[in-house]
Structure formats: structure tokens, C-alpha cells
Design a protein around this motif. Sequence first.
Motif, PDB file in Angstrom:
ATOM      1  N   ALA A 187       0.892   0.846   0.920  1.00 32.39           N
ATOM      2  CA  ALA A 187       0.052  -0.265   2.319  1.00 32.39           C
ATOM      3  C   ALA A 187      -1.045   0.690   2.201  1.00 32.39           C
ATOM      4  O   ALA A 187      -2.043   0.114   3.096  1.00 32.39           O
ATOM      5  CB  ALA A 187       1.243   0.255   3.113  1.00 32.39           C
ATOM      6  N   ASP A 188      -1.434   2.316   1.332  1.00 37.67           N
ATOM      7  CA  ASP A 188      -2.628   2.715   1.797  1.00 37.67           C
ATOM      8  C   ASP A 188      -3.494   2.897   0.816  1.00 37.67           C
ATOM      9  O   ASP A 188      -4.829   2.964   0.730  1.00 37.67           O
ATOM     10  CB  ASP A 188      -1.986   4.450   1.519  1.00 37.67           C
ATOM     11  N   ALA A 232      -0.174  -8.158  -2.401  1.00 35.08           N
ATOM     12  CA  ALA A 232      -1.346  -9.820  -1.811  1.00 35.08           C
ATOM     13  C   ALA A 232      -1.069  -9.754   0.049  1.00 35.08           C
ATOM     14  O   ALA A 232      -2.079 -10.296   0.430  1.00 35.08           O
ATOM     15  CB  ALA A 232      -1.052 -10.917  -2.477  1.00 35.08           C
ATOM     16  N   ARG A 233       0.153  -9.881   0.249  1.00 33.87           N
ATOM     17  CA  ARG A 233       0.553  -9.979   1.429  1.00 33.87           C
ATOM     18  C   ARG A 233       0.130  -8.555   2.312  1.00 33.87           C
ATOM     19  O   ARG A 233      -0.539  -9.371   3.637  1.00 33.87           O
ATOM     20  CB  ARG A 233       1.810 -10.018   2.080  1.00 33.87           C
ATOM     21  N   ARG A 234       0.136  -7.569   1.980  1.00 33.55           N
ATOM     22  CA  ARG A 234      -0.764  -6.762   3.067  1.00 33.55           C
ATOM     23  C   ARG A 234      -2.163  -6.475   3.083  1.00 33.55           C
ATOM     24  O   ARG A 234      -3.042  -5.617   3.458  1.00 33.55           O
ATOM     25  CB  ARG A 234      -0.243  -5.703   1.854  1.00 33.55           C
ATOM     26  N   ARG A 235      -2.804  -7.458   1.882  1.00 33.30           N
ATOM     27  CA  ARG A 235      -4.270  -7.833   1.462  1.00 33.30           C
ATOM     28  C   ARG A 235      -4.781  -7.072   1.314  1.00 33.30           C
ATOM     29  O   ARG A 235      -6.247  -6.266   1.088  1.00 33.30           O
ATOM     30  CB  ARG A 235      -5.337  -7.710   3.369  1.00 33.30           C
ATOM     31  N   ILE A 236      -4.277  -6.529   0.007  1.00 31.91           N
ATOM     32  CA  ILE A 236      -4.537  -5.655  -0.516  1.00 31.91           C
ATOM     33  C   ILE A 236      -5.284  -6.172  -2.260  1.00 31.91           C
ATOM     34  O   ILE A 236      -5.118  -6.811  -2.833  1.00 31.91           O
ATOM     35  CB  ILE A 236      -3.391  -4.270  -1.395  1.00 31.91           C
ATOM     36  N   ALA A 237      -6.396  -5.962  -1.903  1.00 32.45           N
ATOM     37  CA  ALA A 237      -7.608  -6.229  -3.245  1.00 32.45           C
ATOM     38  C   ALA A 237      -6.543  -6.290  -4.961  1.00 32.45           C
ATOM     39  O   ALA A 237      -6.136  -4.595  -4.838  1.00 32.45           O
ATOM     40  CB  ALA A 237      -8.659  -5.886  -3.302  1.00 32.45           C
ATOM     41  N   ASP A 248       0.568  10.080 -10.958  1.00 36.58           N
ATOM     42  CA  ASP A 248       0.755  11.420 -10.229  1.00 36.58           C
ATOM     43  C   ASP A 248       1.652  11.125  -8.994  1.00 36.58           C
ATOM     44  O   ASP A 248       1.616  11.954  -7.535  1.00 36.58           O
ATOM     45  CB  ASP A 248      -0.802  11.696  -9.476  1.00 36.58           C
ATOM     46  N   THR A 249       1.607   9.925  -8.521  1.00 35.96           N
ATOM     47  CA  THR A 249       2.812   9.287  -7.618  1.00 35.96           C
ATOM     48  C   THR A 249       3.533   8.749  -7.372  1.00 35.96           C
ATOM     49  O   THR A 249       3.295   7.575  -8.749  1.00 35.96           O
ATOM     50  CB  THR A 249       1.634   9.091  -6.673  1.00 35.96           C
ATOM     51  N   PRO A 250       4.824   8.899  -6.774  1.00 35.60           N
ATOM     52  CA  PRO A 250       5.173   7.481  -6.852  1.00 35.60           C
ATOM     53  C   PRO A 250       5.367   6.643  -5.681  1.00 35.60           C
ATOM     54  O   PRO A 250       4.571   6.506  -4.923  1.00 35.60           O
ATOM     55  CB  PRO A 250       7.175   8.282  -6.275  1.00 35.60           C
ATOM     56  N   LEU A 251       6.072   5.077  -6.315  1.00 37.43           N
ATOM     57  CA  LEU A 251       5.214   3.681  -6.426  1.00 37.43           C
ATOM     58  C   LEU A 251       5.977   3.453  -4.869  1.00 37.43           C
ATOM     59  O   LEU A 251       7.533   3.088  -4.886  1.00 37.43           O
ATOM     60  CB  LEU A 251       5.474   2.878  -7.069  1.00 37.43           C
ATOM     61  N   THR A 252       5.867   4.167  -4.166  1.00 35.29           N
ATOM     62  CA  THR A 252       6.666   4.013  -2.406  1.00 35.29           C
ATOM     63  C   THR A 252       5.817   2.866  -1.562  1.00 35.29           C
ATOM     64  O   THR A 252       5.009   2.088  -1.940  1.00 35.29           O
ATOM     65  CB  THR A 252       7.248   4.832  -1.649  1.00 35.29           C
TER      66      THR A 252
END
Length: 339
Positions: A95-96, A124-129, A86-90
Amino acid sequence: MTTLTRAFNPTFAGHNLGSVTQPRVLQKTSKIGFLLLEHFSLACFTQALDVLVTANLIAPGAARVHTFSHTTAEVMSDLGIPIRPDTPLTDIRLADLDLLVICGGLRTVRSPPPWLTTLLRQAARRRIALGGLWNGAWYLACAGLLDDYRCALHADQRTALAERVPGVRVCRESQVADRDRITSASPAGAFDMMIHWLGERAGAPLAAAVLATLDTDQSRYRSVQGPASRQPQVCKTLREVIGLMEANLEEPLSPEHIAQMIGLSIRQIQRMFKLQLNTTPQRYYFQLRITEARRLIQNSHAPIFEVALACGFVSCTHFSRSYSAFFGHPPSREPRHET
């Protein structure tokens, strides 16, 4: 006359949604993205997704879900059913996110494509689980993101992953949560994984409510307060007692009758309830009846007095007062889902 407020035992809190109030539980929306790989396990994906969709039905805004693929094209699942993201991987979408889940499957290609490794390291660098379904942990490990982490992986690939990436602690559990990495090895594990995530992010009461809605048989004996391995085991005898209670709501059984049917003393049954469910048989039985009464009101056109009788309340006044004490409003104000 002021009605004394009463609280449900934790076993029943989720069943009634009485402890799920948005100001207290829903602190912020949890944003989850599912990255679908070719031949991903549709069963794992739908089990995880069902938890989040149900959470939004109970507490609107609890979770925001996106599905991604590498090229925005349809992705074929392991069952031959295509899913269109449903969403483009940008970069902006990535980041959201609070959590990015890699959806693998039995026939998903083992060699991680360079774009996937780059994407995971960027997250991982953006601290996303980061999470993985079926063999999703394989791709996390190959990207160097599971070193010194415990993880769950489908049994077919556990040994291979342990040999390929020695720093990963491959477990035999169906789901594992270790800090900011959550992984599962089966559809049931995917369900438990998302229940765990929901409990951590939105609160245990909402997670318990989802569990009670989707997994009624097990939720009677489970809690989302902690790992399943630390939860008390409900013995077979106590399950039989609960079964008797559930089968006899309209004419509640006396403690003496239950004890006679089970072949134990009243005192022995009381000890089982205290040790395993931290309540008394009488309180459990009463909460079971008031819980079923709420469900009957919500899902039927039955008059209130008929609901009261069907759940073992001979006095409508007593029923109304008890209902108000637990749910904060009389049964006449309970919303009806049946149209």
C-alpha cells in the motif's frame, strides 16, 4: 560588481546539475518496489535500479526502493546470481508503493501463479502504478490489467501475448509508458523506462542529470522532456562538429576553422545548431568548456588557473565570472570529490 546570472541550454542543464535543486525539483519521495520472479533478467533489474540509486546520489531522498519475492527467500536471476529481497511482501508494504515493477526474464515460467495475479489486481485497485521488465507485461496482461493499454514486451513473446490477450496493444518499442503502466522489453528499455518515471515523478532536471551521469554519449543528443520519437534528430554532421569541439577545449577552434574542417559554411553550421539543439555554435562551445571545467574541478586537485587554461579560458577573471554566472558560486567554492 554583480554577476549576471546565466542559464544553460537544455542540452547542458543535466550535465551540470545546475538546474537540479531539491526545493524546486524534489517534490516528494517516489516509492518503487521490484517484485523478482524466478530467473528474472538481472541486466534489466540493474539498469532500472541504477537510475534510482544515481538519482538518490544527486538528490538524496528522490526514490525509496524495495525488492520483494513471494516468500522472502532468495530469487535466482537469469545469470545464476541470487538476489535476496530486502523487504517482506505485506499488504502494508504494498500500500505504501507508488510503483510496483514485475521483473521477468527469458526462462521465467509463463503461467502466472494465482498469488501473483491476486497481488497485481490488488495493487491496481489501490491505484498503484504497475510496470514490467523483459516480459513483465505478460503477467500484467494475463491479470487483465493491460486491456486497451500499449505495452513493451520481449520480442519472443509479443505475438503470443497479442493472441492470448487481444485487448492488449503490444508494441515493438523497447519501452512504453501508457498512463499508469510502464513496461520495457530489454535492459536498454528498462533504463529508459526508469528515466521516464523519474522525469514524471521528480522532474525533468533530475532525470536529465541522471541521464547525463549514466549515459554520457547519448545524453548529449537527448532530452527527457518528451518521448524519444518526438525529439529532434541530431544529424551526423552536427555530431562531427560537436566531436571537434570536445577534442579542442584547451585551444578552442574558430568558427571559420570548424567550417573548413567540416566542409560547410559558418551559416550552415549555425542553422544546424539552431534547428537541432536550439542554440548557437558559440554558446554550445562555451557551455561545453564551462561544463568540462566543473567536472575537472570536482574530480581533481588541479589549481583553478590550470583548469581555466585546460578549458580554453585565458583570463582567470573571465573564467571565475562566467563560472559564477552559471553555477551561482565561484570555482574556488566548488566541492572536490577527489580526496
